[in-house]
Design an enzyme around this catalytic site. Structure first.
Site, PDB file in Angstrom:
ATOM      1  N   CYS A  12      -0.858  -0.407 -13.061  1.00 52.55           N
ATOM      2  CA  CYS A  12      -1.317   0.503 -12.000  1.00 52.55           C
ATOM      3  C   CYS A  12      -2.558   1.301 -12.402  1.00 52.55           C
ATOM      4  O   CYS A  12      -3.466   1.507 -11.595  1.00 52.55           O
ATOM      5  CB  CYS A  12      -0.190   1.438 -11.555  1.00 52.55           C
ATOM      6  SG  CYS A  12       0.640   2.316 -12.892  1.00 52.55           S
TER       7      CYS A  12
ATOM      8  N   ASP B 257      -2.221   3.979  -3.267  1.00 50.02           N
ATOM      9  CA  ASP B 257      -1.166   3.571  -4.207  1.00 50.02           C
ATOM     10  C   ASP B 257      -1.415   2.151  -4.721  1.00 50.02           C
ATOM     11  O   ASP B 257      -1.367   1.186  -3.954  1.00 50.02           O
ATOM     12  CB  ASP B 257       0.187   3.640  -3.482  1.00 50.02           C
ATOM     13  CG  ASP B 257       1.365   3.555  -4.445  1.00 50.02           C
ATOM     14  OD1 ASP B 257       1.178   3.019  -5.553  1.00 50.02           O
ATOM     15  OD2 ASP B 257       2.467   4.010  -4.073  1.00 50.02           O
TER      16      ASP B 257
ATOM     17  N   HIS C  48       0.506   0.349  -6.475  1.00 52.38           N
ATOM     18  CA  HIS C  48       1.755  -0.384  -6.696  1.00 52.38           C
ATOM     19  C   HIS C  48       2.082  -1.352  -5.560  1.00 52.38           C
ATOM     20  O   HIS C  48       3.098  -2.056  -5.625  1.00 52.38           O
ATOM     21  CB  HIS C  48       2.919   0.604  -6.885  1.00 52.38           C
ATOM     22  CG  HIS C  48       2.703   1.568  -8.015  1.00 52.38           C
ATOM     23  ND1 HIS C  48       2.123   2.798  -7.828  1.00 52.38           N
ATOM     24  CD2 HIS C  48       2.960   1.459  -9.340  1.00 52.38           C
ATOM     25  CE1 HIS C  48       2.047   3.422  -8.996  1.00 52.38           C
ATOM     26  NE2 HIS C  48       2.552   2.636  -9.929  1.00 52.38           N
TER      27      HIS C  48
END
Length: 649
Positions: free
Chosen positions: A476, A600, A602
């Site tokens: 990430c 994000d 992820h």
């Protein structure tokens, strides 16, 4: 229609920033308008940078190159003294002299001119009108209206751009015994080209540059023998729109080739305005009733001669209202622009005519805060980072009132005038499609009285499993770094490719931060490692904010807002085993309520913008949501990496 009196005249200011230089006494600016807009409409302002006296010869040379035809100097603004009218008169006189220099005419200027004076103490601006050059007295205007909120729409819904590229390989001869004659012969060759622009056998082909969703209109062929040169385009009667039946090609308006005229598209900038491409050709044979072979003429030189061949690549942009006849747009805007550009190139080339010729390239830009395009001539003999080229850009930044800490006029910033469509602007990388600016259009933050401070500029969204590379559970921070580097690429601070995970690891090994075994591993990295990579690959320095608990982040919302307002770069958030990219904050200073705009990394799905937004992979996050759940964990340390915008142009 009766002429406007100054008591009822209104000055309309469309440009978002009128005063470029603060309240420095004696500073002079040129007010820019258009003959196609209502009188006294100010669309932009340029600083006078040759202000000693001022040097109006150099100023007129610069503005002739910089300002597209269809725009013109309509007045001057000066930071004066307590006598506002006296100061405004000084600005008016300078503007009238500049207009004469640009038009290369010596007659009296009977156009009404705007004069403005800025009070250096208060910053208040007083506007006056000068009716004619003969009158020394000015008249105060009736009202001043600032309309910057609808300025782009005002210009481009009713206007279009005409673009013409014309490569010329120009030969000229001079006596070998008299090199000094070379400049004269080159000038005569330039004049011969200019004469050809108005010959009966010249043909101008106009075609729509932008793809429309429906049918594309056929190109329009305009012939030199049909032109009426010398007419004042601003006084030409406007014609029926493209939807009206027009049988005479001379009566076709520009709107005939403007796709946006037939749609409900929102047009608020030069970048998405309708564009018409003009091509220039010579048709010497026309429709001859008899067939004939090509003829070559031989003119023997009376003495030994030398040949010089100069490559001239003309590239002009002009602005026209859509209802202006195409014929007049070409004859009164495009052709004069080609002539002016030829003379500008000649002036640069002549000093080095017998030596290595400068590699000249013309670029068009539409920098932020300037409502219309500007045109520059760059010498490609110099690299973009060489001081001579940097000084040229600094001078342009100063003239246009642009910040001196970001690259806005590099070649990569130039307008793309190739055929385009209206599809979402995304990027391909290693076979994958990368989404850009996924935060645009997301739901609001929920902070009722908040002020949103957001990232400035574009970025690409990097996340897990892209490029068929499985980094789920450990990559990430790498993905956040890739998004950050994409921002620096898209803002033209760097031309390096966005590095892969392996290339990031290799960089950390090269600087001695990691052992060689780190390359190819699945080890995490954090804010410190990201700062090392940004410094090594981009020369970008970073600030790091440390938090003992996620509960402390809302206390720094004001500081984070200041970062987005001054630096505008994306921020990496690292906490525990997770990393995010922060794109902005929405902060209510009164209540302390705030929200964080999170990108994000992820996410593991495909490049589906709707799915990303609906799934909350890009969206506003409250520190504590309505269900009492904390986004930032209270039992984890957090480091925030704040990349600093390089101070460069």
């Amino acid at each position: 229609m009766a002429p406007l009196s100054c008591e009822t005249a209104t000055v309309r200011v469309l440009c978002p920033k009128l005063l470029l230089s603060g309240n420095q006494p004696g500073t002079l600016q040129w007010l820019i308008g258009s003959p196609f807009l209502p009188p006294f409409t100010v669309v932009s302002t340029f600083r006078c940078i040759h202000h000693q006296s001022p040097d109006l010869d150099q100023e007129s040379d610069d503005l002739r190159k910089l300002l597209p035809k269809g725009f013109e100097v309509i007045g001057g603004l000066i930071v004066g003294d307590s006598d506002a009218e006296k100061s405004a008169l000084e600005a008016v006189r300078a503007a009238r002299r500049l207009r004469k220099n640009i038009s290369e005419g010596g007659e009296l200027d009977d156009e009404k001119i705007v004069g403005a004076s800025v009070d250096p103490g208060t910053g208040n601006i007083h506007f006056f009108i000068s009716k004619t050059e003969k009158l020394a007295k000015l008249e105060l205007v009736g009202s001043v209206v600032y309309e910057e909120d609808k300025s782009g729409k005002y210009l481009w819904e009713n206007g279009c751009l005409l673009h013409c590229e014309l490569p010329i390989k120009l030969p000229s001869y001079f006596p070998a015994s008299s090199p000094s004659e070379s400049k004269k012969m080159f000038s005569e060759a330039i004049d011969a080209v200019i004469t050809q622009f108005k010959e009966p056998c010249v043909v101008y082909i106009a075609e729509a540059l932008k793809k429309a969703s429906g049918d594309v209109p056929k190109p329009v062929v305009l012939r030199g023998k049909d032109f009426g040169f010398g007419a004042d385009a601003s006084n030409i009667n406007r014609l029926p729109g493209a939807e009206d039946q027009v049988s005479d090609i001379k009566m076709l308006s520009c709107s005939h080739l403007c796709p946006n005229s037939k749609t409900t598209s929102v047009v608020n900038s030069a970048e998405n305005a309708d564009k018409i491409q003009i091509s220039v050709m010579l048709n010497r044979s026309e429709k001859s009733p008899t067939s004939g072979a090509p003829v070559a003429e031989y003119f023997p030189a009376m003495e030994e001669a030398r040949l010089i061949v100069v490559d001239l690549n003309l590239d002009v942009l002009t602005y026209a209202p859509k209802e202006l006849p195409l014929m007049h747009a070409v004859s009164n805007l495009v052709i004069p622009a080609l002539v002016d550009q030829l003379y500008s190139l000649k002036k640069i080339i002549i000093p080095n005519l017998l030596m290595e010729h400068p590699q000249l390239r013309i670029y068009h830009f539409n920098p932020p805060g300037v409502l219309h395009p500007i045109t520059t001539i760059y010498e490609l003999n110099y690299g973009e980072t060489e001081m001579k080229q940097v000084d040229v850009r600094k001078s342009l930044h100063m003239r246009l009132g642009l910040p001196l800490d970001r690259p806005l006029l590099r070649t990569a910033n130039a307008l793309d005038l190739s055929v385009n469509d209206d599809s979402r602007s995304n990027t391909k990388k290693r076979g994958s499609i990368l989404l850009k600016d996924v935060h645009i259009g997301i739901p609001s933050s929920g902070v009722s009285e908040g002020v949103a401070s957001l990232i400035q500029g574009s970025y690409e969204y990097y996340h897990y499993l892209q490029d068929s590379f499985d980094d789920s559970g450990w990559g990430c921070a790498y993905r956040s770094l890739q998004s950050i580097i994409s921002w620096f690429r898209l803002q033209h601070y760097t031309s390096i490719s966005v590095p892969s995970h392996r290339e990031i690891q290799q960089t950390l090994v090269e600087i001695g931060d990691k052992d060689p075994s780190f390359i190819g591993s699945r080890e995490w990295i954090g804010a410190i490692e990201l700062s090392f990579v940004l410094d090594k690959l981009l020369g970008v320095s970073c600030k790091i904010m440390n938090f003992r608990s996620g509960s402390e982040l809302p206390e720094k919302c004001r500081e984070l807002a200041l970062h987005f307002e001054t630096q505008g770069t994306p921020i990496m958030i690292g906490g525990g085993v997770l990393a995010y990219t922060l794109l902005g904050v929405d902060y209510d200073e009164g209540s302390g309520d705030c929200a964080f705009l999170i990108l994000d990394p992820h996410y593991t799905g495909g490049e589906d913008h709707k799915k990303i937004v609906n799934g909350g992979w890009c969206g506003w996050k409250k520190a504590v949501d309505s269900k009492g759940k904390s986004f930032f964990l209270h039992n984890k340390f957090y480091n925030l990496l704040l990349p600093q915008r390089p101070n460069m142009v």
